[in-house]
Enzyme design. Structure first.
Site, short mmCIF file in Angstrom:
data_model
loop_
_atom_site.label_atom_id
_atom_site.label_comp_id
_atom_site.label_asym_id
_atom_site.label_seq_id
_atom_site.Cartn_x
_atom_site.Cartn_y
_atom_site.Cartn_z
N ASP A 1 0.84 -1.21 0.00
CA ASP A 1 0.00 0.00 0.00
C ASP A 1 0.88 1.26 0.00
O ASP A 1 0.59 2.22 -0.71
CB ASP A 1 -0.92 -0.01 1.22
CG ASP A 1 -1.73 -1.29 1.30
OD1 ASP A 1 -2.43 -1.61 0.33
OD2 ASP A 1 -1.67 -1.98 2.34
N HIS B 1 -4.78 -3.45 6.63
CA HIS B 1 -4.53 -3.69 5.21
C HIS B 1 -5.86 -4.10 4.57
O HIS B 1 -6.21 -5.27 4.50
CB HIS B 1 -3.50 -4.79 4.99
CG HIS B 1 -3.43 -5.23 3.55
ND1 HIS B 1 -2.92 -4.44 2.55
CD2 HIS B 1 -3.83 -6.37 2.94
CE1 HIS B 1 -3.03 -5.06 1.40
NE2 HIS B 1 -3.58 -6.24 1.61
P1 NAX Z 1 -2.29 -18.18 -4.02
O1 NAX Z 1 -3.65 -18.76 -3.84
O2 NAX Z 1 -1.66 -18.16 -5.37
O3 NAX Z 1 -1.27 -19.00 -3.08
C1 NAX Z 1 -1.56 -19.29 -1.76
C2 NAX Z 1 -0.85 -20.58 -1.42
O4 NAX Z 1 -1.03 -20.81 -0.04
C3 NAX Z 1 -1.38 -21.79 -2.17
O5 NAX Z 1 -0.33 -22.46 -2.82
C4 NAX Z 1 -1.97 -22.65 -1.05
O6 NAX Z 1 -1.80 -24.04 -1.30
C5 NAX Z 1 -1.17 -22.19 0.14
N1 NAX Z 1 -1.81 -22.44 1.43
C6 NAX Z 1 -3.13 -22.41 1.74
N2 NAX Z 1 -3.32 -22.76 3.01
C7 NAX Z 1 -2.09 -23.00 3.53
C8 NAX Z 1 -1.64 -23.40 4.80
N3 NAX Z 1 -2.50 -23.66 5.80
N4 NAX Z 1 -0.32 -23.57 5.00
C9 NAX Z 1 0.56 -23.35 3.99
N5 NAX Z 1 0.17 -22.98 2.75
C10 NAX Z 1 -1.13 -22.80 2.53
O7 NAX Z 1 -2.32 -16.76 -3.36
P2 NAX Z 1 -1.28 -15.53 -3.52
O8 NAX Z 1 -1.66 -14.71 -4.67
O9 NAX Z 1 0.09 -16.07 -3.46
O10 NAX Z 1 -1.63 -14.69 -2.21
C11 NAX Z 1 -1.36 -15.18 -0.92
C12 NAX Z 1 -2.01 -14.32 0.13
O11 NAX Z 1 -1.45 -13.01 0.11
C13 NAX Z 1 -3.51 -14.14 -0.03
O12 NAX Z 1 -4.11 -14.28 1.24
C14 NAX Z 1 -3.62 -12.70 -0.47
O13 NAX Z 1 -4.86 -12.15 -0.11
C15 NAX Z 1 -2.49 -12.08 0.26
N6 NAX Z 1 -2.04 -10.77 -0.20
C16 NAX Z 1 -1.67 -9.85 0.72
C17 NAX Z 1 -1.15 -8.62 0.38
C18 NAX Z 1 -0.76 -7.64 1.41
O14 NAX Z 1 -0.41 -6.52 1.04
N7 NAX Z 1 -0.75 -7.94 2.70
C19 NAX Z 1 -1.04 -8.22 -1.04
C20 NAX Z 1 -1.05 -9.37 -1.98
C21 NAX Z 1 -2.00 -10.48 -1.62
O15 NAX Z 1 -3.29 -10.10 -2.00
#
Ligand code: NAX
Length: 328
Positions: free
Chosen positions: A159, A187
């Site tokens: 952000d 966030h």
């Molecule tokens: P993806 O869905 O591509 O990847 C997430 C991964 O996490 C998957 O491979 C899944 O198998 C794995 N996963 C799920 N549960 C798990 C667990 N219990 N233990 C270990 N791994 C697990 O998502 P991606 O685009 O990589 O985003 C990841 C997260 O970042 C999301 O929650 C998203 O909302 C968040 N974000 C946060 C941001 C921030 O500024 N704080 C910005 C970017 C993003 O939106």
């Protein structure tokens, strides 16, 4: 010669993971003379995909990469780690209420917090990226008994970087001219990128960009909706820019903050600026390379106070929605 740092990344087979782990292995997070061992944590069904990431890491022949531990086991995954980058979470599906998402993802951070407390190195620091990251971080901190509160962070740097980019573009300046950008609150779309205290070439932003209505409306909306705009354009959510923000966040915590600048990250509130102690809230932060503090005494006008208050209220609502995950 430095001994390797152990860095855990959860969700390592996901989008952000794929943009993040190669940069860590290349030395972009901890520097060109710091070896790393990557602990890549995924859920069982994602282990085959994770194996592909491990193969590609091998094929990069990174000089600084001294080992990879791919696992679905939290005790193995967090064993002796110095940093835990908690990216993995379940994406929001159509028809899912915010409360459902908070509950589903919140549970993940109960187990991870406990495993971190059990297994991680005594200097462990934890950065939560998976959403809703502030509240997930709160849950993780709560369950990581014995780990000091100042080790927990949730990511608002994307952000901050988005806000700087928009201000630079409007002022016709390079993004490096924009400094002192504090993002306050959660966030989420309620976060407040504080353009009043931000500067362009050292001058207050409202002095450089005199178009006040643009600042109070278009700017805030653009930053708040940037994630949605990227999804619309790319067909997938921000990944490379999010991974970049993870790198920036960690570097800003382990390196002294230059001059009198600051950066944004959500930390456990100590009551600064009247924000309820214990909430994981984004503040302006300075670091001396080892410890960090909240920048004190920034002026906040009525406009800013109202925005910050609204975001803090949202944090309290989120906390209330996961209250059953906050008992031990
Ligand atoms: P993806 O869905 O591509 O990847 C997430 C991964 O996490 C998957 O491979 C899944 O198998 C794995 N996963 C799920 N549960 C798990 C667990 N219990 N233990 C270990 N791994 C697990 O998502 P991606 O685009 O990589 O985003 C990841 C997260 O970042 C999301 O929650 C998203 O909302 C968040 N974000 C946060 C941001 C921030 O500024 N704080 C910005 C970017 C993003 O939106």
């Amino acid at each position: 010669k430095k001994s390797p740092l152990r860095v855990a990344v959860t969700g390592a087979a996901g989008q952000i993971g794929y943009s993040l782990v190669f940069r860590i292995a290349a030395g972009e997070m901890f520097g060109p003379d710091q070896p790393v061992i990557l602990h890549l944590i995924e859920i069982e069904p994602a282990l085959p995909a994770l194996q592909g990431v491990v193969m590609e890491l091998e094929d990069c022949a990174f000089p600084l990469l001294h080992g990879v531990v791919p696992t679905a086991d939290l005790d193995e995954g967090f064993k002796d780690v110095n940093w835990a980058l908690l990216v993995g979470s379940v994406p929001r599906k159509a028809g899912m209420e915010r409360k459902d998402l908070l509950g589903i993802n919140g549970k993940i951070f109960v187990g991870q917090g406990q495993a971190i407390a059990r297994r991680a190195a005594s200097d462990v620091r934890v950065l939560v990226v998976g959403n809703p990251c502030n509240t997930n971080c709160l849950i993780c901190m709560h369950h990581a008994a014995g780990v000091p509160r100042d080790r927990f962070f949730a990511m608002t740097r994307l952000d901050e970087n988005r806000a700087k980019a928009q201000l630079a573009r409007k002022a016709g300046e390079h993004v490096s001219a924009v400094t002192h950008m504090a993002v306050w609150g959660n966030h989420s779309p309620t976060m407040f990128p504080d353009f009043f205290n931000a500067r362009i070439h050292g001058r207050p932003v409202p002095e450089v960009i005199s178009h006040r209505e643009w600042l109070e409306k278009d700017f805030l909306t653009t930053v708040q909706q940037r994630g949605a705009a990227v999804i619309k354009a790319r067909g997938a959510s921000s990944a490379a820019s999010a991974a970049n923000a993870v790198i920036d966040t960690v570097r800003s915590l382990i390196q002294p903050t230059p001059g009198d600048d600051w950066h944004s990250v959500a930390v456990c509130s100590d009551g600064s600026y009247g924000i309820e102690p214990g909430l994981i809230c984004s503040f302006p932060i300075r670091s001396d390379g080892r410890s960090w503090h909240i920048v004190p005494g920034l002026p906040l006008n009525d406009f800013s106070r109202a925005r910050i208050q609204a975001s803090v209220e949202e944090l309290k609502e989120e906390r209330a929605m996961v209250s059953e995950l906050l008992t031990r």
